[in-house]
Design a protein around this motif. Structure first.
Motif, PDB file in Angstrom:
ATOM      1  N   PRO A 250     -19.761 -17.639  14.261  1.00 36.64           N
ATOM      2  CA  PRO A 250     -19.424 -17.127  15.588  1.00 36.64           C
ATOM      3  C   PRO A 250     -17.992 -16.603  15.626  1.00 36.64           C
ATOM      4  N   ASN A 251     -17.855 -15.388  16.154  1.00 35.00           N
ATOM      5  CA  ASN A 251     -16.534 -14.790  16.280  1.00 35.00           C
ATOM      6  C   ASN A 251     -16.548 -13.905  17.525  1.00 35.00           C
ATOM      7  N   PRO A 252     -15.905 -14.334  18.596  1.00 31.11           N
ATOM      8  CA  PRO A 252     -15.921 -13.560  19.834  1.00 31.11           C
ATOM      9  C   PRO A 252     -15.371 -12.144  19.676  1.00 31.11           C
ATOM     10  N   GLU A 253     -14.416 -11.963  18.779  1.00 25.28           N
ATOM     11  CA  GLU A 253     -13.857 -10.619  18.595  1.00 25.28           C
ATOM     12  C   GLU A 253     -14.892  -9.680  17.968  1.00 25.28           C
ATOM     13  N   VAL A 254     -15.664 -10.175  17.017  1.00 30.01           N
ATOM     14  CA  VAL A 254     -16.739  -9.371  16.430  1.00 30.01           C
ATOM     15  C   VAL A 254     -17.798  -9.077  17.494  1.00 30.01           C
TER      16      VAL A 254
ATOM     17  N   ILE B 147     -19.010   0.057  18.620  1.00 31.00           N
ATOM     18  CA  ILE B 147     -19.180   0.869  17.413  1.00 31.00           C
ATOM     19  C   ILE B 147     -20.301   1.879  17.658  1.00 31.00           C
ATOM     20  N   GLY B 148     -19.986   3.150  17.399  1.00 28.13           N
ATOM     21  CA  GLY B 148     -20.976   4.210  17.596  1.00 28.13           C
ATOM     22  C   GLY B 148     -21.620   4.681  16.316  1.00 28.13           C
ATOM     23  N   SER B 149     -20.933   4.509  15.194  1.00 28.97           N
ATOM     24  CA  SER B 149     -21.492   4.904  13.899  1.00 28.97           C
ATOM     25  C   SER B 149     -20.706   4.216  12.794  1.00 28.97           C
ATOM     26  N   LEU B 150     -21.280   4.260  11.597  1.00 26.34           N
ATOM     27  CA  LEU B 150     -20.631   3.703  10.412  1.00 26.34           C
ATOM     28  C   LEU B 150     -20.361   4.817   9.421  1.00 26.34           C
ATOM     29  N   LEU B 151     -19.217   4.730   8.741  1.00 22.87           N
ATOM     30  CA  LEU B 151     -18.867   5.605   7.626  1.00 22.87           C
ATOM     31  C   LEU B 151     -18.684   4.687   6.428  1.00 22.87           C
ATOM     32  N   ILE B 152     -19.548   4.845   5.432  1.00 19.56           N
ATOM     33  CA  ILE B 152     -19.648   3.865   4.354  1.00 19.56           C
ATOM     34  C   ILE B 152     -19.510   4.539   2.993  1.00 19.56           C
TER      35      ILE B 152
ATOM     36  N   ASP C  13     -23.175  -5.863  -3.048  1.00 19.30           N
ATOM     37  CA  ASP C  13     -23.570  -7.218  -2.705  1.00 19.30           C
ATOM     38  C   ASP C  13     -23.525  -7.404  -1.184  1.00 19.30           C
ATOM     39  N   ASP C  14     -24.452  -8.174  -0.655  1.00 13.53           N
ATOM     40  CA  ASP C  14     -24.541  -8.425   0.780  1.00 13.53           C
ATOM     41  C   ASP C  14     -24.221  -9.895   1.046  1.00 13.53           C
ATOM     42  N   PRO C  15     -23.194 -10.173   1.875  1.00 14.31           N
ATOM     43  CA  PRO C  15     -22.882 -11.575   2.148  1.00 14.31           C
ATOM     44  C   PRO C  15     -24.002 -12.296   2.895  1.00 14.31           C
TER      45      PRO C  15
ATOM     46  N   ALA D  92     -26.430  -3.764   8.886  1.00 17.65           N
ATOM     47  CA  ALA D  92     -25.011  -3.781   9.254  1.00 17.65           C
ATOM     48  C   ALA D  92     -24.678  -5.026  10.061  1.00 17.65           C
ATOM     49  N   PHE D  93     -23.584  -5.663   9.688  1.00 19.08           N
ATOM     50  CA  PHE D  93     -23.110  -6.873  10.361  1.00 19.08           C
ATOM     51  C   PHE D  93     -24.208  -7.928  10.428  1.00 19.08           C
ATOM     52  N   GLY D  94     -24.981  -8.040   9.359  1.00 18.47           N
ATOM     53  CA  GLY D  94     -26.033  -9.045   9.280  1.00 18.47           C
ATOM     54  C   GLY D  94     -27.110  -8.870  10.334  1.00 18.47           C
TER      55      GLY D  94
END
Length: 184
Positions: free
Chosen positions: A32-36, A43-48, A56-58, A68-70
């Motif tokens: 848990p992370n309130p800031e995340v 977030i409107g899009s990702l640039l990867i 690797d995926d955590p 994205a973001f689990g």
């Protein structure tokens, strides 16, 4: 207009991956992370980068693996690569030019953030003068080796202005505005 944000979890000694791209080191600090939670709807899009996309995926072996973001975020993703896959992934656009990918990601993001994933892509954003903000989630661990948050041959100074500091039981985050953008 979209802002470009590099948000990343890193070790206290400045590594965003462990040796050989290992991301499993991060597992104890994903919680848990309130800031995340506050960031995700902004977030409107990702640039990867391709290595990050394929790496690797955590969240390996858990619900949300490969997302994205689990699984906490969904939307358009732009992967910068010169090697597009033979079977494209749904919701992912593969672009062989950084500038084109950034333009497309900004258009897709609208007035939200383009969230950058990958040290090399973040470096390219800095070099192009396109990085607006940096959000660092410091995990209380030292890795000793891996991929650094930011490296540049012969160094490069990127002045930042602190926006906020947030402490949670699992990490401390520092949010910065890029004060002076690099000139391309």
């Amino acid at each position: 207009m979209a802002k470009v944000l590099y948000s990343v979890t890193l070790s206290v000694d400045g590594f965003i991956t462990g040796p050989d791209g290992d991301m499993q080191w991060m597992r104890p600090y994903l919680g848990p992370n309130p800031e995340v939670d506050d960031l995700l709807p902004r977030i409107g899009s990702l640039l990867i980068g391709r290595r990050s996309h394929d790496g690797d995926d955590p969240h390996k072996g858990e619900p949300g693996e490969g997302e994205a973001f689990g699984g906490g975020w969904s939307g358009p993703a732009y992967v910068v690569t010169h090697r597009p896959p033979s079977r494209p992934e749904t919701g992912v656009t593969y672009v062989d030019d950084f500038a084109k990918a950034l333009t497309q990601a900004k258009e897709a993001a609208g007035d939200k953030y383009v969230n950058v994933i990958g040290a090399n892509i973040a470096k390219q954003c800095i070099e192009a003068g396109e990085l607006d903000e940096v959000l660092l989630f410091y995990a209380p661990v030292m890795l000793g080796a891996g991929t650094r948050l930011f490296t540049h041959p012969n160094g490069q100074t990127v002045p930042l202005e602190r926006i906020s500091v947030t402490k949670t039981p699992l990490a401390t985050s520092l949010w910065f505005k890029v004060v002076q953008r690099a000139t391309p």
